[in-house]
Design a protein around this motif. Sequence first.
Motif, PDB file in Angstrom:
ATOM      1  N   VAL A  24       0.919  -1.832   8.570  1.00 45.18           N
ATOM      2  CA  VAL A  24      -0.215  -2.556   7.990  1.00 45.18           C
ATOM      3  C   VAL A  24      -1.026  -3.348   9.010  1.00 45.18           C
ATOM      4  N   ALA A  25      -0.481  -3.556  10.175  1.00 44.41           N
ATOM      5  CA  ALA A  25      -1.225  -4.308  11.198  1.00 44.41           C
ATOM      6  C   ALA A  25      -1.084  -3.611  12.536  1.00 44.41           C
ATOM      7  N   ASP A  26      -2.193  -3.170  13.073  1.00 38.70           N
ATOM      8  CA  ASP A  26      -2.206  -2.509  14.371  1.00 38.70           C
ATOM      9  C   ASP A  26      -3.389  -3.067  15.148  1.00 38.70           C
ATOM     10  N   ARG A  34      -1.954   2.403   8.239  1.00 40.45           N
ATOM     11  CA  ARG A  34      -1.486   3.742   8.620  1.00 40.45           C
ATOM     12  C   ARG A  34      -0.244   4.096   7.799  1.00 40.45           C
ATOM     13  N   ALA A  35      -0.155   5.330   7.346  1.00 34.71           N
ATOM     14  CA  ALA A  35       1.009   5.806   6.597  1.00 34.71           C
ATOM     15  C   ALA A  35       1.429   7.153   7.170  1.00 34.71           C
ATOM     16  N   ARG A  36       2.760   7.375   7.205  1.00 35.13           N
ATOM     17  CA  ARG A  36       3.265   8.638   7.753  1.00 35.13           C
ATOM     18  C   ARG A  36       4.553   9.038   7.045  1.00 35.13           C
ATOM     19  N   PRO A  44       0.460  14.568  11.534  1.00 36.17           N
ATOM     20  CA  PRO A  44      -0.640  13.608  11.407  1.00 36.17           C
ATOM     21  C   PRO A  44      -0.379  12.561  10.319  1.00 36.17           C
ATOM     22  N   GLU A  45      -0.809  11.359  10.595  1.00 36.68           N
ATOM     23  CA  GLU A  45      -0.666  10.260   9.648  1.00 36.68           C
ATOM     24  C   GLU A  45      -1.945  10.101   8.844  1.00 36.68           C
ATOM     25  N   VAL A  46      -1.846   9.335   7.771  1.00 40.21           N
ATOM     26  CA  VAL A  46      -2.999   9.006   6.944  1.00 40.21           C
ATOM     27  C   VAL A  46      -3.452   7.604   7.338  1.00 40.21           C
ATOM     28  N   ARG A  47      -4.748   7.434   7.482  1.00 36.92           N
ATOM     29  CA  ARG A  47      -5.318   6.123   7.811  1.00 36.92           C
ATOM     30  C   ARG A  47      -6.357   5.773   6.760  1.00 36.92           C
ATOM     31  N   VAL A  48      -6.228   4.570   6.203  1.00 37.84           N
ATOM     32  CA  VAL A  48      -7.163   4.124   5.176  1.00 37.84           C
ATOM     33  C   VAL A  48      -7.583   2.681   5.460  1.00 37.84           C
ATOM     34  N   THR A  50      -8.048  -1.215   4.961  1.00 39.02           N
ATOM     35  CA  THR A  50      -7.147  -2.188   4.363  1.00 39.02           C
ATOM     36  C   THR A  50      -7.491  -2.456   2.902  1.00 39.02           C
ATOM     37  N   ALA A  51      -8.763  -2.564   2.572  1.00 39.71           N
ATOM     38  CA  ALA A  51      -9.171  -2.829   1.184  1.00 39.71           C
ATOM     39  C   ALA A  51      -8.750  -1.691   0.260  1.00 39.71           C
ATOM     40  N   ALA A  52      -8.877  -0.451   0.724  1.00 41.83           N
ATOM     41  CA  ALA A  52      -8.461   0.694  -0.093  1.00 41.83           C
ATOM     42  C   ALA A  52      -6.950   0.686  -0.304  1.00 41.83           C
ATOM     43  N   TRP A  53      -6.201   0.339   0.735  1.00 37.27           N
ATOM     44  CA  TRP A  53      -4.741   0.254   0.604  1.00 37.27           C
ATOM     45  C   TRP A  53      -4.366  -0.826  -0.408  1.00 37.27           C
ATOM     46  N   GLY A  54      -5.039  -1.968  -0.325  1.00 32.83           N
ATOM     47  CA  GLY A  54      -4.779  -3.048  -1.271  1.00 32.83           C
ATOM     48  C   GLY A  54      -5.060  -2.630  -2.703  1.00 32.83           C
ATOM     49  N   ALA A  55      -6.143  -1.893  -2.925  1.00 32.43           N
ATOM     50  CA  ALA A  55      -6.472  -1.398  -4.262  1.00 32.43           C
ATOM     51  C   ALA A  55      -5.411  -0.409  -4.746  1.00 32.43           C
TER      52      ALA A  55
END
Length: 65
Positions: A24-26, A34-36, A44-48, A50-55
């Motif tokens: 969550v912090a990079d 980032r999610a993997r 490959p990882e997924v990157r979104v 922060t606001a979208a992750w929170g939603a």
Amino acid sequence: MTQQTDWHISSYSGNNDDCVEVKVADPNLPGVVRARDSKDTGIPEVRVPTAAWGAFIDYVSHPEV
């Protein structure tokens, strides 16, 4: 699996590694979550944003989902 300290694995994964890891912090990617796959961290990882992750977290946190 050796887990890096800045990646977090779901507590729902139990004793197996079949889950998603989240970073969550990079400092190299501010404002990005980032999610993997915890089984294969080389794919490959997924990157979104922060606001979208929170939603997303807010949405899946409701029992009716």
